[in-house]
Write an enzyme that holds these catalytic residues in place. Sequence first.
Site, PDB file in Angstrom:
ATOM      1  N   LYS A 189      -1.318  25.405  69.861  1.00 35.89           N
ATOM      2  CA  LYS A 189      -2.620  26.010  69.535  1.00 35.89           C
ATOM      3  C   LYS A 189      -3.754  25.351  70.322  1.00 35.89           C
ATOM      4  O   LYS A 189      -4.695  26.024  70.758  1.00 35.89           O
ATOM      5  CB  LYS A 189      -2.895  25.915  68.037  1.00 35.89           C
ATOM      6  CG  LYS A 189      -1.970  26.746  67.165  1.00 35.89           C
ATOM      7  CD  LYS A 189      -2.046  28.234  67.464  1.00 35.89           C
ATOM      8  CE  LYS A 189      -3.314  28.887  66.978  1.00 35.89           C
ATOM      9  NZ  LYS A 189      -3.322  30.359  67.175  1.00 35.89           N
ATOM     10  N   ASP A 201       6.445  40.961  72.411  1.00 36.50           N
ATOM     11  CA  ASP A 201       6.890  39.617  72.052  1.00 36.50           C
ATOM     12  C   ASP A 201       6.209  38.608  72.981  1.00 36.50           C
ATOM     13  O   ASP A 201       6.118  38.840  74.192  1.00 36.50           O
ATOM     14  CB  ASP A 201       8.409  39.552  72.217  1.00 36.50           C
ATOM     15  CG  ASP A 201       9.029  38.264  71.688  1.00 36.50           C
ATOM     16  OD1 ASP A 201       8.353  37.218  71.709  1.00 36.50           O
ATOM     17  OD2 ASP A 201      10.197  38.309  71.266  1.00 36.50           O
ATOM     18  N   GLY A 211     -10.191  27.615  59.458  1.00 39.92           N
ATOM     19  CA  GLY A 211      -9.660  26.625  58.544  1.00 39.92           C
ATOM     20  C   GLY A 211      -8.433  27.157  57.822  1.00 39.92           C
ATOM     21  O   GLY A 211      -7.929  28.243  58.127  1.00 39.92           O
ATOM     22  N   LEU A 212      -7.930  26.396  56.853  1.00 41.52           N
ATOM     23  CA  LEU A 212      -6.791  26.833  56.049  1.00 41.52           C
ATOM     24  C   LEU A 212      -7.204  28.068  55.264  1.00 41.52           C
ATOM     25  O   LEU A 212      -8.178  28.047  54.524  1.00 41.52           O
ATOM     26  CB  LEU A 212      -6.369  25.701  55.108  1.00 41.52           C
ATOM     27  CG  LEU A 212      -5.170  25.965  54.197  1.00 41.52           C
ATOM     28  CD1 LEU A 212      -3.914  26.246  55.006  1.00 41.52           C
ATOM     29  CD2 LEU A 212      -4.945  24.764  53.274  1.00 41.52           C
ATOM     30  N   VAL A 213      -6.438  29.139  55.433  1.00 40.63           N
ATOM     31  CA  VAL A 213      -6.830  30.441  54.875  1.00 40.63           C
ATOM     32  C   VAL A 213      -6.245  30.619  53.478  1.00 40.63           C
ATOM     33  O   VAL A 213      -5.064  30.352  53.237  1.00 40.63           O
ATOM     34  CB  VAL A 213      -6.380  31.589  55.794  1.00 40.63           C
ATOM     35  CG1 VAL A 213      -6.875  32.930  55.257  1.00 40.63           C
ATOM     36  CG2 VAL A 213      -6.894  31.365  57.220  1.00 40.63           C
ATOM     37  N   LYS A 248       8.469  44.873  57.852  1.00 42.33           N
ATOM     38  CA  LYS A 248       7.141  44.636  58.425  1.00 42.33           C
ATOM     39  C   LYS A 248       6.456  45.936  58.825  1.00 42.33           C
ATOM     40  O   LYS A 248       5.257  46.113  58.617  1.00 42.33           O
ATOM     41  CB  LYS A 248       7.253  43.692  59.612  1.00 42.33           C
ATOM     42  CG  LYS A 248       7.719  42.293  59.220  1.00 42.33           C
ATOM     43  CD  LYS A 248       7.852  41.373  60.417  1.00 42.33           C
ATOM     44  CE  LYS A 248       8.293  39.981  59.974  1.00 42.33           C
ATOM     45  NZ  LYS A 248       8.482  39.068  61.133  1.00 42.33           N
ATOM     46  N   ALA A 294      -1.195  36.757  67.628  1.00 42.09           N
ATOM     47  CA  ALA A 294       0.227  36.427  67.753  1.00 42.09           C
ATOM     48  C   ALA A 294       0.395  35.012  68.290  1.00 42.09           C
ATOM     49  O   ALA A 294      -0.272  34.610  69.245  1.00 42.09           O
ATOM     50  CB  ALA A 294       0.908  37.425  68.688  1.00 42.09           C
ATOM     51  N   THR A 295       1.284  34.256  67.667  1.00 40.72           N
ATOM     52  CA  THR A 295       1.565  32.893  68.140  1.00 40.72           C
ATOM     53  C   THR A 295       3.016  32.569  67.822  1.00 40.72           C
ATOM     54  O   THR A 295       3.520  32.921  66.752  1.00 40.72           O
ATOM     55  CB  THR A 295       0.618  31.861  67.473  1.00 40.72           C
ATOM     56  OG1 THR A 295       0.750  30.613  68.132  1.00 40.72           O
ATOM     57  CG2 THR A 295       0.907  31.694  65.999  1.00 40.72           C
TER      58      THR A 295
END
Length: 337
Positions: free
Chosen positions: A171, A63, A198-200, A43, A84-85
Amino acid sequence: MSGCYRVCVTGGSGYVAASLVKTLLQNGHIVHTTLRNLDDESKVGILKSLPNATTNLVLFEADIYKPHQFEAAITGTHFVFHLATPLRHTHGSQYENTTEASVTATKMIAKFCVESGTVRRLIYTASMVSMSPMKEDGSGFKEFVDESCWTPLNLSYPFSDSFLQEYLESKTRTEKELLKFGESEESERLEVVSLVCGLVVGESPHPSSILSTMVTFSQFIDESELFKYFRFLEELEGKVTLIHINDVCDAHIFCMEQSSIDGRFLCASSFLSSSDIVNYYRLHHPQLKQKHGVSEEVPHRNINMNSNKLIERGFIYKYDGDMILEDAFRCCKNQIS
């Protein structure tokens, strides 16, 4: 508002975050970004290879389950993008679940923004799972999906599972708490924006980008889990809101560059059913074989999307539904068996 700024992007190794970091760097901004583990070379390497990263990128370890760690990354910045989620719960932590961890960390991040004395605006990347137009009693859908819609948390949704249910709750509750903070005296002069995406679809520096795009294309791929996630979204939203990754990044930067902006904004350029998607590919790519043929069973729903709030502020979407589906096809060609 224009110029180059020092900004913070939380969760920098994620699909949308990595693309946003890349765009910000290309635009000449100094970017602080956080990773859960700076020893994860896969990463770290992706981020360090981005344009202008050598001079303009600063990495921080932080974190969600250790929210105090975000203070260092936020210090001295002008804008904070919170992406971050937590997707999986860290057992043995002080938090009961991902919802509690996310809400606690997000409120702490907002407080760090206020205490910094430099952060003007906190921009949160929300998800359409929080904006279902489902009526509170579950009897059907409202006529429009827009910023007034909040997903009822007392219902169970078709094609859901424990992971999706927890993500939906995390969320939704996190976004509500952050917007509530933005309206409180505690926020002082900090502006809080929630971009409900929306859905990316589209390519990102992060290798996981193909998974989100494959969900859109899942009716033509032998991946039942991805199709299940698409159907979950369709049953949650009535249809599925779509947004191209480039428009997502542009919308985030647009919200940063405004002289003043706050509140909740739907960020999506297209609203399609599984039948709409199948019909597009049948017309433009008739060689495709449909792997999951239940689109005819999905009832036609007379629901419309109203994403004018962002457009009225001056934002222009560059990718319409056809362009998004075409890009999904291009990205997923190698996945077709």
